[in-house]
Design a protein around this motif. Structure first.
Motif, mmCIF file in Angstrom:
data_model
loop_
_atom_site.group_PDB
_atom_site.id
_atom_site.type_symbol
_atom_site.label_atom_id
_atom_site.label_comp_id
_atom_site.label_asym_id
_atom_site.label_seq_id
_atom_site.Cartn_x
_atom_site.Cartn_y
_atom_site.Cartn_z
ATOM 1 N N MET A 1 112.798 83.615 0.627
ATOM 2 C CA MET A 1 113.159 83.726 -0.668
ATOM 3 C C MET A 1 113.116 84.450 -1.578
ATOM 4 N N ALA A 2 111.586 85.304 -1.620
ATOM 5 C CA ALA A 2 111.626 85.427 -2.865
ATOM 6 C C ALA A 2 110.873 86.965 -2.696
ATOM 7 N N THR A 3 111.002 87.570 -4.172
ATOM 8 C CA THR A 3 110.123 89.175 -3.582
ATOM 9 C C THR A 3 109.275 88.311 -5.017
ATOM 10 N N LYS A 4 107.643 89.841 -4.742
ATOM 11 C CA LYS A 4 106.865 89.439 -6.333
ATOM 12 C C LYS A 4 106.686 90.783 -6.162
ATOM 13 N N ILE A 5 106.643 91.344 -6.997
ATOM 14 C CA ILE A 5 106.079 92.419 -7.974
ATOM 15 C C ILE A 5 104.832 92.595 -9.054
ATOM 16 N N GLN A 6 104.556 93.474 -8.787
ATOM 17 C CA GLN A 6 103.154 93.734 -10.274
ATOM 18 C C GLN A 6 104.434 94.546 -11.206
ATOM 19 N N GLU A 7 104.379 94.163 -12.445
ATOM 20 C CA GLU A 7 105.204 95.230 -13.376
ATOM 21 C C GLU A 7 104.592 96.192 -13.653
ATOM 22 N N ILE A 8 104.936 97.255 -13.916
ATOM 23 C CA ILE A 8 104.961 98.599 -14.521
ATOM 24 C C ILE A 8 105.664 98.927 -15.996
ATOM 25 N N ASP A 9 105.265 99.440 -16.449
ATOM 26 C CA ASP A 9 105.583 100.018 -17.930
ATOM 27 C C ASP A 9 106.117 101.328 -17.925
ATOM 28 N N LEU A 10 107.082 101.031 -17.195
ATOM 29 C CA LEU A 10 108.157 102.325 -17.224
ATOM 30 C C LEU A 10 109.251 102.916 -18.333
ATOM 31 N N HIS A 11 109.555 101.541 -18.461
ATOM 32 C CA HIS A 11 111.247 101.682 -19.614
ATOM 33 C C HIS A 11 109.840 102.639 -20.790
ATOM 34 N N HIS A 12 108.950 102.633 -21.199
ATOM 35 C CA HIS A 12 107.920 102.923 -22.642
ATOM 36 C C HIS A 12 107.573 104.451 -22.154
ATOM 37 N N GLY A 13 107.681 104.886 -20.801
ATOM 38 C CA GLY A 13 106.876 106.199 -20.023
ATOM 39 C C GLY A 13 105.888 106.538 -20.039
ATOM 40 N N THR A 14 105.362 104.705 -19.333
ATOM 41 C CA THR A 14 103.259 104.672 -20.175
ATOM 42 C C THR A 14 102.957 104.974 -17.728
ATOM 43 N N TYR A 15 103.829 103.921 -17.318
ATOM 44 C CA TYR A 15 104.089 104.729 -15.326
ATOM 45 C C TYR A 15 102.162 103.575 -16.168
ATOM 46 N N ASN A 16 101.841 102.210 -15.985
ATOM 47 C CA ASN A 16 100.595 101.688 -16.439
ATOM 48 C C ASN A 16 101.472 100.646 -16.066
ATOM 49 N N TYR A 17 100.382 100.061 -15.096
ATOM 50 C CA TYR A 17 99.715 98.340 -14.828
ATOM 51 C C TYR A 17 100.108 97.171 -16.081
ATOM 52 N N THR A 18 101.588 96.256 -16.383
ATOM 53 C CA THR A 18 101.392 95.928 -17.764
ATOM 54 C C THR A 18 100.204 94.439 -17.662
ATOM 55 N N GLY A 19 99.836 94.417 -16.126
ATOM 56 C CA GLY A 19 98.893 92.730 -15.941
ATOM 57 C C GLY A 19 100.336 91.811 -15.231
ATOM 58 N N LYS A 20 101.366 92.234 -15.381
ATOM 59 C CA LYS A 20 102.108 90.225 -15.101
ATOM 60 C C LYS A 20 102.587 90.440 -13.881
ATOM 61 N N THR A 21 102.271 89.746 -13.317
ATOM 62 C CA THR A 21 103.321 89.216 -12.048
ATOM 63 C C THR A 21 104.604 88.806 -11.876
ATOM 64 N N VAL A 22 105.573 89.606 -11.761
ATOM 65 C CA VAL A 22 107.076 89.143 -11.534
ATOM 66 C C VAL A 22 107.644 88.856 -10.001
ATOM 67 N N THR A 23 107.823 87.354 -9.842
ATOM 68 C CA THR A 23 108.751 86.549 -9.027
ATOM 69 C C THR A 23 110.156 86.099 -9.299
ATOM 70 N N PHE A 24 111.193 86.721 -8.248
ATOM 71 C CA PHE A 24 111.974 87.071 -8.790
ATOM 72 C C PHE A 24 113.207 86.533 -6.961
ATOM 73 N N PRO A 25 114.286 86.150 -7.584
ATOM 74 C CA PRO A 25 114.639 85.680 -6.501
ATOM 75 C C PRO A 25 115.555 86.443 -4.780
ATOM 76 N N ASN A 26 115.514 86.343 -4.099
ATOM 77 C CA ASN A 26 116.483 87.696 -3.327
ATOM 78 C C ASN A 26 117.480 87.689 -3.492
ATOM 79 N N SER A 27 118.297 86.227 -3.991
ATOM 80 C CA SER A 27 119.625 86.570 -4.645
ATOM 81 C C SER A 27 119.983 87.663 -5.254
ATOM 82 N N LEU A 28 119.265 88.353 -5.993
ATOM 83 C CA LEU A 28 119.542 89.112 -7.084
ATOM 84 C C LEU A 28 120.433 90.537 -5.873
ATOM 85 N N PHE A 29 119.919 90.345 -4.801
ATOM 86 C CA PHE A 29 120.027 91.916 -4.643
ATOM 87 C C PHE A 29 121.227 92.070 -3.979
#
Length: 299
Positions: A133-161
């Protein structure tokens, strides 16, 4: 033997109670297996996450199969009664169907696995779990160029694919093309600073340059494309307001990208103050000393 026959007949007549018992047994077995895989580790490795995900998905699939066998006759009767409202059911369960088919699409295309970095729309992170049903990721601050984990867990439905492109960023876990700009306000010729700045960048990148070159060739062979290369690159541009701007691109270890950017910015500003503004660079220690002296004078 008689007791076994009694239990079988009892659970056959009381399917709902039997369903609860089966679910409880499956949940207990799954929890024990996950606890066994987890062990005494404080942090899960990629292999442990893969086995935990397989355990969860496998137990869920087995539970669905058992439930289907137990309620097969009721499901057949229910399916026949759905003939008249099939269209309504499909419309109502559209998102659920998309999630299931999105999971099948992900598995068939092998777009990513647990432990890899992915970007789905504006979401970036490391995959820690995926199911039907869903995919869970550990969010990374990629857009600001730090490439560090933000500490947030994101779960989104597989329908996004089906509606959003999925970018596999797995190679960025070790090395990344890190780009940034340095803008100055005064109109000046910055080209004479480029050779000296490149020399300083080479000094900063000397300890990992050979490894970065080999890794860059590995990515090229895997992707089948000609990448820019591991050498640092600098070019001078201007902003929309006409301010001079230096654009820097590095191929460096991901965990050192922010550190190298700060060092290069410091080198550029030092050279800019000395050669363009004809001013000696002021260090933080001198600033603190001047503030202290100023306070002492006021006292």
């Amino acid at each position: 033997m008689e007791q076994l026959e009694f239990l079988i007949s009892f659970f056959t007549e009381h399917k709902f109670l039997f369903t609860l018992v089966v679910i409880a047994i499956f949940m207990l077995i799954r929890r024990l297996l996950i606890k066994l895989i987890w062990g005494d580790s404080n942090f899960l490795s990629e292999e442990q996450r893969k086995w935990i995900s397989r355990t969860k998905n496998g137990s869920f699939t087995m539970l669905l199969l058992v439930m289907f066998l137990v309620w097969r006759s009721e499901i057949n009767e229910f399916a026949l009664s759905l003939t008249a409202i099939a269209v309504a059911v499909v419309v109502a369960s559209k998102e659920i169907i998309l999630c299931f088919t999105g999971s099948i699409q992900r598995a068939s295309s092998r777009s990513f696995q647990i432990g890899e970095w992915i970007e789905v729309g504006s979401l970036c992170g490391e995959v820690i779990e995926h199911n039907l049903m869903a995919t869970k990721i550990q969010e990374i601050d990629l857009h600001h160029g730090t490439y560090n984990y933000t500490g947030k867990t994101v779960t989104f439905p597989n329908s996004l694919f089906f509606t959003t492109p999925v970018k596999n960023l797995n190679f960025m876990k070790r090395y990344v093309y890190h780009e940034f700009n340095i803008t100055v306000k005064e109109t000046a010729n910055l080209y004479p600073l480029v050779p000296s700045l490149l020399a300083r960048i080479d000094d900063h990148c000397e300890d990992f340059y050979e490894v970065a070159t080999r890794y860059n060739h590995v990515i090229e062979r895997h992707a089948g494309v000609d990448l820019p290369g591991a050498d640092p690159h600098i070019h001078v541009t201007s902003t929309e307001m006409g301010d001079p701007q230096v654009h820097v691109r590095l191929f460096c270890p991901t965990e050192r990208a922010t550190e190298l950017e700060q060092l290069i910015r410091e080198d550029f500003m030092t050279m800019y103050c000395e050669r363009v503004l004809k001013q000696p660079p002021v260090t933080i220690a001198e600033d603190l000393l001047s503030d202290t002296d100023s306070s002492a004078l006021h006292c």
